[in-house]
Design a protein around this motif. Structure first.
Motif, PDB file in Angstrom:
ATOM      1  N   HIS A 167       0.846  -1.194   0.000  1.00 30.71           N
ATOM      2  CA  HIS A 167       0.000   0.000   0.000  1.00 30.71           C
ATOM      3  C   HIS A 167       0.882   1.244   0.000  1.00 30.71           C
ATOM      4  O   HIS A 167       2.028   1.213   0.465  1.00 30.71           O
ATOM      5  CB  HIS A 167      -0.904  -0.017   1.230  1.00 30.71           C
ATOM      6  CG  HIS A 167      -2.011   0.984   1.180  1.00 30.71           C
ATOM      7  ND1 HIS A 167      -1.944   2.205   1.822  1.00 30.71           N
ATOM      8  CD2 HIS A 167      -3.212   0.969   0.547  1.00 30.71           C
ATOM      9  CE1 HIS A 167      -3.054   2.883   1.604  1.00 30.71           C
ATOM     10  NE2 HIS A 167      -3.841   2.157   0.829  1.00 30.71           N
ATOM     11  N   HIS A 168       0.334   2.347  -0.515  1.00 36.50           N
ATOM     12  CA  HIS A 168       1.165   3.545  -0.632  1.00 36.50           C
ATOM     13  C   HIS A 168       1.477   4.198   0.716  1.00 36.50           C
ATOM     14  O   HIS A 168       2.260   5.155   0.762  1.00 36.50           O
ATOM     15  CB  HIS A 168       0.507   4.566  -1.578  1.00 36.50           C
ATOM     16  CG  HIS A 168      -0.829   5.060  -1.112  1.00 36.50           C
ATOM     17  ND1 HIS A 168      -2.022   4.550  -1.582  1.00 36.50           N
ATOM     18  CD2 HIS A 168      -1.161   6.032  -0.228  1.00 36.50           C
ATOM     19  CE1 HIS A 168      -3.031   5.181  -1.018  1.00 36.50           C
ATOM     20  NE2 HIS A 168      -2.541   6.072  -0.188  1.00 36.50           N
ATOM     21  N   THR A 169       0.897   3.701   1.791  1.00 37.18           N
ATOM     22  CA  THR A 169       1.260   4.207   3.118  1.00 37.18           C
ATOM     23  C   THR A 169       2.418   3.421   3.747  1.00 37.18           C
ATOM     24  O   THR A 169       2.790   3.699   4.888  1.00 37.18           O
ATOM     25  CB  THR A 169       0.047   4.144   4.064  1.00 37.18           C
ATOM     26  OG1 THR A 169      -0.423   2.792   4.139  1.00 37.18           O
ATOM     27  CG2 THR A 169      -1.074   5.050   3.573  1.00 37.18           C
ATOM     28  N   MET A 172       3.325  -1.279  -7.572  1.00 32.89           N
ATOM     29  CA  MET A 172       3.109  -0.119  -6.706  1.00 32.89           C
ATOM     30  C   MET A 172       2.020   0.748  -7.321  1.00 32.89           C
ATOM     31  O   MET A 172       2.259   1.530  -8.260  1.00 32.89           O
ATOM     32  CB  MET A 172       4.419   0.651  -6.522  1.00 32.89           C
ATOM     33  CG  MET A 172       5.522  -0.192  -5.905  1.00 32.89           C
ATOM     34  SD  MET A 172       7.096   0.683  -5.652  1.00 32.89           S
ATOM     35  CE  MET A 172       6.678   1.730  -4.249  1.00 32.89           C
ATOM     36  N   ASP A 173       0.802   0.553  -6.823  1.00 36.30           N
ATOM     37  CA  ASP A 173      -0.344   1.342  -7.288  1.00 36.30           C
ATOM     38  C   ASP A 173      -0.315   2.713  -6.614  1.00 36.30           C
ATOM     39  O   ASP A 173       0.240   2.862  -5.529  1.00 36.30           O
ATOM     40  CB  ASP A 173      -1.635   0.607  -6.945  1.00 36.30           C
ATOM     41  CG  ASP A 173      -2.803   1.059  -7.811  1.00 36.30           C
ATOM     42  OD1 ASP A 173      -2.589   1.898  -8.708  1.00 36.30           O
ATOM     43  OD2 ASP A 173      -3.918   0.561  -7.583  1.00 36.30           O
ATOM     44  N   GLU A 174      -0.922   3.693  -7.270  1.00 30.91           N
ATOM     45  CA  GLU A 174      -0.888   5.081  -6.781  1.00 30.91           C
ATOM     46  C   GLU A 174       0.563   5.498  -6.510  1.00 30.91           C
ATOM     47  O   GLU A 174       0.905   5.987  -5.435  1.00 30.91           O
ATOM     48  CB  GLU A 174      -1.744   5.219  -5.512  1.00 30.91           C
ATOM     49  CG  GLU A 174      -3.168   4.715  -5.638  1.00 30.91           C
ATOM     50  CD  GLU A 174      -3.975   5.527  -6.650  1.00 30.91           C
ATOM     51  OE1 GLU A 174      -3.539   6.623  -7.039  1.00 30.91           O
ATOM     52  OE2 GLU A 174      -5.057   5.047  -7.058  1.00 30.91           O
ATOM     53  N   PHE A 175       1.395   5.305  -7.496  1.00 30.25           N
ATOM     54  CA  PHE A 175       2.839   5.473  -7.344  1.00 30.25           C
ATOM     55  C   PHE A 175       3.245   6.839  -6.787  1.00 30.25           C
ATOM     56  O   PHE A 175       4.071   6.917  -5.875  1.00 30.25           O
ATOM     57  CB  PHE A 175       3.508   5.221  -8.701  1.00 30.25           C
ATOM     58  CG  PHE A 175       4.989   5.002  -8.632  1.00 30.25           C
ATOM     59  CD1 PHE A 175       5.529   3.971  -7.891  1.00 30.25           C
ATOM     60  CD2 PHE A 175       5.856   5.825  -9.343  1.00 30.25           C
ATOM     61  CE1 PHE A 175       6.898   3.754  -7.842  1.00 30.25           C
ATOM     62  CE2 PHE A 175       7.219   5.620  -9.301  1.00 30.25           C
ATOM     63  CZ  PHE A 175       7.741   4.582  -8.552  1.00 30.25           C
ATOM     64  N   GLU A 214       1.761   8.656  -4.766  1.00 35.09           N
ATOM     65  CA  GLU A 214       1.298   8.836  -3.398  1.00 35.09           C
ATOM     66  C   GLU A 214       2.275   8.262  -2.377  1.00 35.09           C
ATOM     67  O   GLU A 214       2.156   8.537  -1.179  1.00 35.09           O
ATOM     68  CB  GLU A 214      -0.080   8.190  -3.209  1.00 35.09           C
ATOM     69  CG  GLU A 214      -1.191   8.811  -4.047  1.00 35.09           C
ATOM     70  CD  GLU A 214      -1.528  10.224  -3.596  1.00 35.09           C
ATOM     71  OE1 GLU A 214      -1.159  10.592  -2.457  1.00 35.09           O
ATOM     72  OE2 GLU A 214      -2.132  10.972  -4.380  1.00 35.09           O
ATOM     73  N   PHE A 215       3.222   7.440  -2.828  1.00 36.14           N
ATOM     74  CA  PHE A 215       4.234   6.936  -1.898  1.00 36.14           C
ATOM     75  C   PHE A 215       5.115   8.098  -1.446  1.00 36.14           C
ATOM     76  O   PHE A 215       5.359   9.039  -2.202  1.00 36.14           O
ATOM     77  CB  PHE A 215       5.105   5.877  -2.574  1.00 36.14           C
ATOM     78  CG  PHE A 215       4.465   4.519  -2.668  1.00 36.14           C
ATOM     79  CD1 PHE A 215       4.737   3.540  -1.728  1.00 36.14           C
ATOM     80  CD2 PHE A 215       3.594   4.222  -3.699  1.00 36.14           C
ATOM     81  CE1 PHE A 215       4.158   2.287  -1.808  1.00 36.14           C
ATOM     82  CE2 PHE A 215       3.000   2.969  -3.798  1.00 36.14           C
ATOM     83  CZ  PHE A 215       3.285   2.003  -2.846  1.00 36.14           C
ATOM     84  N   ALA A 255       4.442   0.142 -12.037  1.00 33.72           N
ATOM     85  CA  ALA A 255       3.875   1.288 -11.326  1.00 33.72           C
ATOM     86  C   ALA A 255       2.626   1.762 -12.046  1.00 33.72           C
ATOM     87  O   ALA A 255       2.534   1.694 -13.284  1.00 33.72           O
ATOM     88  CB  ALA A 255       4.890   2.424 -11.228  1.00 33.72           C
ATOM     89  N   ALA A 278      -0.270   5.104 -11.986  1.00 37.48           N
ATOM     90  CA  ALA A 278      -0.483   6.460 -11.463  1.00 37.48           C
ATOM     91  C   ALA A 278      -1.606   7.131 -12.220  1.00 37.48           C
ATOM     92  O   ALA A 278      -1.834   6.859 -13.412  1.00 37.48           O
ATOM     93  CB  ALA A 278       0.798   7.297 -11.589  1.00 37.48           C
TER      94      ALA A 278
END
Length: 504
Positions: free
Chosen positions: A269-271, A299-302, A304-305, A341, A343
């Motif tokens: 997760h991006h968190t 890595m989804d929502e790249f 946002e990491f 990735a 985004a």
């Protein structure tokens, strides 16, 4: 007389030999444990004392000293319980000294003497084989450790079973390897409506282990495409399965001792923190990039990491290994993974959608994608835009090749690469090719070379970008069954390099 047994201490995927020495000497009754143990190892004294008491074995009223050598190496984990008990049993002359000295042991003891499974049985078996000793471990760890065919694995259910084995009362047969877990049936690419260019990019990425970034509006199918990537990847080869399983063994992820032939597919997760992605923590454990070794890191929502997390990916992507440096440990893990990735084009996600025009365009998109630094973006071999699928297209019949058909093409291309790089220790696929080897296998024909030269001049390709174009072109040629890299292969590779995202 000093009795000895042996165990291991883990440093990354390496299992370092540790000699467990036990001396019973005159003096004030005490049970001392020395050799730089951590809290879990220090508590082994009470677990060993209780386990021996459950077997009606009383410790003598003398001074008992356990030394873990080399004494300057940190010792962590509960797997030191069994070797400490083994050395103590030899010192008490309950089991033969030579039997204890010929054993590498690991396992946690419960208070009633039952052996509790621990992590790291597979790398411990590798270390035992190198030292020409048998491996003694809990029964649940036996099938996992027995995959190392060069070592005899004795898997016991309890400490009393260990005593009966070494005294000849009830010998324990050697463990058999666990089952090979077949790769599960993956999701089919035909489930994805449209997105033919994205499917082609997935096939190329799978064939050469190239890094891919997909940029598109919410709901365009980026995650759906990535979820179907495992279905077109070939199973792990035997050496790859052993490499990957050793990392998963240290992380406690091996299921019931079976060796999994499916390639890892990790999707944090991006968190997630830096330690979770790269590795670290108090014991410098492997992170997601190492758990994805020989597989896929999605890595989804790249964007946002956290920026610091993204920047730490730059070196592992290039070198295929990561050094986790902490105050008390410097550990190296392999991490040769394929990064996928996904985004959105901007914060709201609809920058390129004319029906939902973003009021902050184009600054919204530039700021959002700008979270991905130029050097990191430069490491993506393939870059594609994933347009939204019209609602009317969802009712169309499935089109394109099934995952099984694509998987056959990918397997064929990888077989060609395996033969090509057979004499190179650190090269397996086109993504690994570099230097003179890359020039030898991926130099295009005259027309292809002219195209690359024009593209490099016009779009400002970096040296890294130029070489990545050649690697992708080589993979496309392998999928095409071509010995040489020709103009069409270079043109397609270039289109995936410059489309959608600016070169920095």
């Amino acid at each position: 007389m000093v009795a000895r047994a042996y165990t291991v201490a883990f440093e990354g995927v390496e299992a370092k030999p540790v000699e467990v020495q036990c001396a019973i000497t005159p003096g004030v009754p005490a049970f001392s444990l020395v050799g730089l143990p951590d809290k879990a190892v220090s508590e082994a004294r009470d677990r060993v004392r209780a386990a021996l008491s459950a077997m009606a074995i009383a410790l003598p009223s003398r001074r008992i000293t356990i030394n873990l050598s080399p004494a300057d190496m940190p010792k962590e984990g509960s797997h030191f319980d069994l070797p400490i008990a083994l050395a103590l049993l030899a010192a008490l002359e309950i089991i033969p000294h030579d039997a204890a000295e010929g054993t590498t042991a690991l396992g946690e003891l419960s208070l009633d003497g039952t052996l509790v499974p621990v992590i790291g049985a597979l790398p411990a078996a590798m270390a035992a084989a190198e030292e020409h000793r048998i491996l003694l471990c809990p029964k649940a760890c036996g099938p996992e450790a027995a995959w190392v065919g060069a070592v005899q694995v004795i898997a016991a259910a309890s400490l009393s079973d260990v005593v009966r084995h070494y005294t000849g009362q009830a010998p324990i047969p050697a463990s058999d390897p666990g089952e090979v877990i077949a790769p599960p049936q993956g999701r089919d690419l035909r489930d994805v409506k449209g997105q033919e260019r994205a499917k082609r990019a997935l096939e190329i990425a799978a064939a050469g282990r190239h890094h891919l970034i997909m940029i598109g509006t919410p709901g365009s199918g980026k995650s759906m495409l990535a979820a179907r990537l495992p279905g077109i990847l070939p199973p792990l080869s035997a050496p790859e399965a052993l490499e990957t399983s050793m990392i998963h063994s240290l992380a406690g992820l091996l299921s019931e001792g079976g060796i999994n032939r499916a390639r890892p597919f990790r999707e944090p997760h991006h968190t997630a923190s830096m330690a979770a992605i790269v590795g670290g923590g108090r014991s410098a454990k492997p992170g997601e990039i190492s758990l994805a070794h020989n597989g896929v890191l999605f890595m989804d929502e790249f964007p946002e990491f956290p920026r610091t997390v993204l920047e730490t990916l730059r070196q592992p992507i290039e070198t295929g290994e990561v050094m986790v440096a902490r105050a008390n440990a410097h550990v190296k893990y392999p991490c040769r993974f394929m990064l996928i990735a996904a985004a959105n084009p901007c914060k709201c996600g609809y920058l390129s959608d004319p029906n939902r025009a973003c009021s902050r365009a184009p600054n919204c998109g530039e700021d959002y994608i700008g979270r991905i630094s130029g050097p990191l973006m430069d490491r993506f071999d393939l870059r594609i835009e994933v347009p939204p699928v019209a609602f009317t297209d969802l009712d169309l019949p499935a089109s394109g090749d099934a995952s099984a058909t694509v998987a056959n093409r990918v397997a064929g291309a990888r077989a060609v690469q395996a033969a090509r790089y057979a004499g190179h220790a650190h090269m397996r696929l086109n993504a690994d090719a570099e230097g003179a080897v890359l020039d030898d296998v991926a130099t295009p024909d005259a027309e292809g070379r002219a195209l690359v030269t024009r593209v490099a001049s016009r779009f400002g390709l970096t040296a890294r970008g130029y070489h990545r174009v050649l690697r992708v072109a080589r993979t496309i040629a392998d999928l095409d069954g071509s010995v040489d890299v020709r103009l069409p292969h270079v043109a397609e590779a270039v289109s995936f390099r410059i489309a959608g995202v600016k070169e920095t």
